[in-house]
Scaffold this motif. Structure first.
Motif, PDB file in Angstrom:
ATOM      1  N   ASP A  81      12.136 -48.643  47.162  1.00 48.28           N
ATOM      2  CA  ASP A  81      11.633 -49.767  46.370  1.00 48.28           C
ATOM      3  C   ASP A  81      11.370 -50.985  47.243  1.00 48.28           C
ATOM      4  O   ASP A  81      10.351 -51.675  47.085  1.00 48.28           O
ATOM      5  N   ARG A  82      12.315 -51.266  48.138  1.00 49.82           N
ATOM      6  CA  ARG A  82      12.162 -52.446  48.991  1.00 49.82           C
ATOM      7  C   ARG A  82      10.989 -52.295  49.941  1.00 49.82           C
ATOM      8  O   ARG A  82      10.192 -53.219  50.112  1.00 49.82           O
ATOM      9  N   ARG A  83      10.862 -51.125  50.550  1.00 51.57           N
ATOM     10  CA  ARG A  83       9.800 -50.906  51.533  1.00 51.57           C
ATOM     11  C   ARG A  83       8.418 -50.989  50.898  1.00 51.57           C
ATOM     12  O   ARG A  83       7.471 -51.486  51.512  1.00 51.57           O
ATOM     13  N   ASP A 122       8.159 -54.957  48.464  1.00 49.68           N
ATOM     14  CA  ASP A 122       8.334 -56.296  49.040  1.00 49.68           C
ATOM     15  C   ASP A 122       7.102 -56.720  49.834  1.00 49.68           C
ATOM     16  O   ASP A 122       6.329 -55.887  50.319  1.00 49.68           O
ATOM     17  N   LEU A 123       6.954 -58.023  49.972  1.00 51.89           N
ATOM     18  CA  LEU A 123       5.879 -58.558  50.799  1.00 51.89           C
ATOM     19  C   LEU A 123       6.237 -58.407  52.275  1.00 51.89           C
ATOM     20  O   LEU A 123       7.360 -58.721  52.688  1.00 51.89           O
ATOM     21  N   VAL A 124       5.286 -57.924  53.059  1.00 54.55           N
ATOM     22  CA  VAL A 124       5.477 -57.762  54.503  1.00 54.55           C
ATOM     23  C   VAL A 124       4.248 -58.294  55.210  1.00 54.55           C
ATOM     24  O   VAL A 124       3.207 -58.567  54.597  1.00 54.55           O
ATOM     25  N   GLN A 172       0.139 -61.406  54.676  1.00 52.69           N
ATOM     26  CA  GLN A 172       1.205 -60.898  53.831  1.00 52.69           C
ATOM     27  C   GLN A 172       0.626 -60.039  52.720  1.00 52.69           C
ATOM     28  O   GLN A 172      -0.369 -60.407  52.084  1.00 52.69           O
ATOM     29  N   LEU A 227       1.820 -56.426  49.898  1.00 53.81           N
ATOM     30  CA  LEU A 227       2.855 -55.481  49.489  1.00 53.81           C
ATOM     31  C   LEU A 227       2.996 -54.376  50.528  1.00 53.81           C
ATOM     32  O   LEU A 227       2.013 -53.935  51.126  1.00 53.81           O
ATOM     33  N   SER A 275       1.535 -54.799  42.090  1.00 52.84           N
ATOM     34  CA  SER A 275       2.980 -54.699  41.872  1.00 52.84           C
ATOM     35  C   SER A 275       3.351 -53.225  41.844  1.00 52.84           C
ATOM     36  O   SER A 275       2.530 -52.371  41.498  1.00 52.84           O
ATOM     37  N   ASP A 312       7.070 -50.743  41.137  1.00 53.74           N
ATOM     38  CA  ASP A 312       8.488 -50.408  41.058  1.00 53.74           C
ATOM     39  C   ASP A 312       8.533 -48.916  41.328  1.00 53.74           C
ATOM     40  O   ASP A 312       8.368 -48.093  40.431  1.00 53.74           O
ATOM     41  N   ASN A 343      14.590 -57.363  60.935  1.00 48.99           N
ATOM     42  CA  ASN A 343      13.524 -57.650  59.989  1.00 48.99           C
ATOM     43  C   ASN A 343      12.788 -58.924  60.391  1.00 48.99           C
ATOM     44  O   ASN A 343      12.995 -59.450  61.500  1.00 48.99           O
TER      45      ASN A 343
END
Length: 491
Positions: A138-140, A143-145, A152, A154, A209, A211, A448
């Motif tokens: 979920d995080r990978r 999240d915004l990277v 930036q 998703l 988005s 999930d 990170n």
């Protein structure tokens, strides 16, 4: 030549077309020359053929209008039939999404006495590892990277662009000539075949988005995502053979009597786009814990064995919800590679269909996916699982090291690295452990964007909070050192 095919409806947004009319037929046929072969009669006719050109032109025009009228009736009927296909998915019953927990409830009602893996259970090494893996996915992905261009976005969009999409943002499926239609006796055609040559998608990096994995029950996972747009481009070859009652071409025939038309081929490019996509997908996964416990660790160390070993422990799997809604559909465009006329006619027809049916189709689309496409996907998945060699997990490979002691170089390093470090360099223990080591280093020990090690948030913080109630604190209740010592001073 031209004709008009008109459709009417009290409200296209609510009912779609309810009737159609065909009007106007204005063909213009110009016969420049005619030549007759054969006896003396042919020579006589050739001398006056200019006088009968007008008669022939009129006859051809009348035949064209007759055929065009029949074709218009068929097209009109087919377009009106689209409504009959869509209408069942507009009922109130079909508008309610399928219960994502339906498979679990069905399993409970059946009274199946199988110890299934519980995704909500996070205690123990396996439970905690699965829970940590789901949270990391979920995080990978969500999240915004920062991408390689310093923007930036998703994580899933960056992942798509880095590993799946080409430089123009397309994903091209590796297919080669998939036949999708081969029919005979369709109106004035003796034979029709359609073969897909290529399919490619654009917009797979437009997630707004996601999930990725949410545990909603003991054996049910759910994925939710939204996308800005998705474009699809299909290249297809259409081959047609018209009826010999309509076309007779003695010089271009494949029939022994020289009277039938040959197969004609045309390449088409179909482009379609959808906007504002929102999806919810629920997957029921029932894993037999007893069979998981029976798996031999040595078998799992070899990556090619893992799918078969996992399938051997899979009791059941199915999509319990496949809900997809779309905000807007752009009119599809069809382009003929060689004919501008065909491009114009096909594109105009698709634009008309989109205008007439877009509202109804958008309303019915969630039910179409949940009630029609989901069972088909489950059938395909069931066939795949059923055809898989799942009767047994392959046994571990024979030991080739000749030593009862594990060489950590061959266990933890890739073949080249192990050889360079003095090991055998043949991966005698498989490649899974080395892959997990590299993955752990990447996920846990790579700083990170803030310069912190992810191991602190992923492992240390949850483990210490569970143990002591405070993140980062490990408490050891009781005496740390308690030793009684007697000292005899009398001697």
């Amino acid at each position: 030549m031209s004709t008009t095919l008109s459709f009417s409806s009290p409200d296209f947004d609510v009912e779609g077309p309810v009737s159609s009319t065909i009007s106007g037929c204005n063909p213009t046929i110009n016969v420049v020359d005619m030549k007759f072969d054969g006896s003396i009669s042919a020579a006589i006719v050739n001398s006056v053929e200019w006088a009968i050109r007008g008669i022939v032109e009129n006859e051809i025009e009348d035949a064209l209008c007759e055929e065009l009228g029949s074709l218009g009736d068929v097209v009109s009927e087919q377009l009106l039939d689209i409504k009959a296909v869509v209408e069942p998915y507009l009922s109130k019953e079909n508008k309610v999404p399928n219960d994502p927990l339906s498979a679990e409830k069905r399993l409970e009602n059946d009274g199946t006495a199988i110890d299934l893996f519980d995704f909500t259970e996070t205690e123990g090494i396996i439970g905690y590892g699965v829970d940590a893996g789901i949270r990391e996915i979920d995080r990978r992905l969500g999240d915004l990277v920062w991408d390689e261009n310093g923007r930036q976005d998703l994580g899933i969009n960056v992942l798509m662009r880095s590993y799946l999409l080409d430089g123009d943002g397309y994903l091209t499926l590796p297919i080669n000539a998939i036949p999708v239609l081969h029919e005979f006796d369709i109106f004035v055609l003796d034979e029709v075949s359609v073969t897909i040559k290529s399919i490619r998608f654009k917009g797979l990096d437009s997630f707004t988005s996601i999930d990725a994995l949410e545990v909603i029950s003991s054996q049910t996972l759910q994925t939710r995502f939204a996308m800005e747009s998705l474009d699809v481009e299909v290249v297809a070859e259409v081959q047609l053979r018209s009826s010999d009652e309509v076309v007779i071409d003695p010089k271009n025939s494949n029939n022994d009597d020289g009277g039938g038309p040959t197969m004609t081929s045309e390449m088409f490019v179909l482009s379609a786009s959808v906007r504002d996509i929102d999806a919810a997908i629920a997957l029921f996964v029932a894993i037999d814990q007893e069979k998981i416990g029976d798996l031999q660790l040595g078998s799992l160390f070899h990556l090619p064995n893992i799918p078969q070993c996992l399938l051997s422990a899979l009791h059941a799997a199915e999509f319990t919800q496949l809900h997809l809604s779309v905000g807007d559909i752009d009119p599809p465009v069809v382009e003929s590679i060689s004919s501008k006329g065909l491009t114009r006619v096909a594109t105009s027809a698709l634009e008309a269909v989109t205008e007439m049916y877009e509202s109804l189709f958008l309303e019915a689309l969630p039910a179409i996916f949940d009630d029609a496409i989901r069972p088909l996907a489950n059938e395909l998945a069931s066939d795949f699982i059923g055809d898989a060699p799942k009767s047994d997990c392959p046994p571990p490979l024979p030991d080739t090291t000749g030593s009862p002691i594990i060489d950590m170089r061959d266990l933890l390093l890739e073949a080249d690295g192990a050889a360079a470090a003095g090991g055998m360099g043949t991966s005698p223990y498989g490649t899974l452990v080395g892959l997990l080591k590299s993955l752990a280093e990447d996920l846990l020990l790579t700083p990170n964007d803030q310069g912190a090690l992810p191991i602190n948030d992923l492992l240390v913080a949850p483990l210490t909070k569970r143990q002591s109630g405070v993140q980062g604190m490990w408490t050891m209740p009781g005496d740390i050192f308690n030793e009684a010592v007697e000292v005899n001073l009398a001697d």
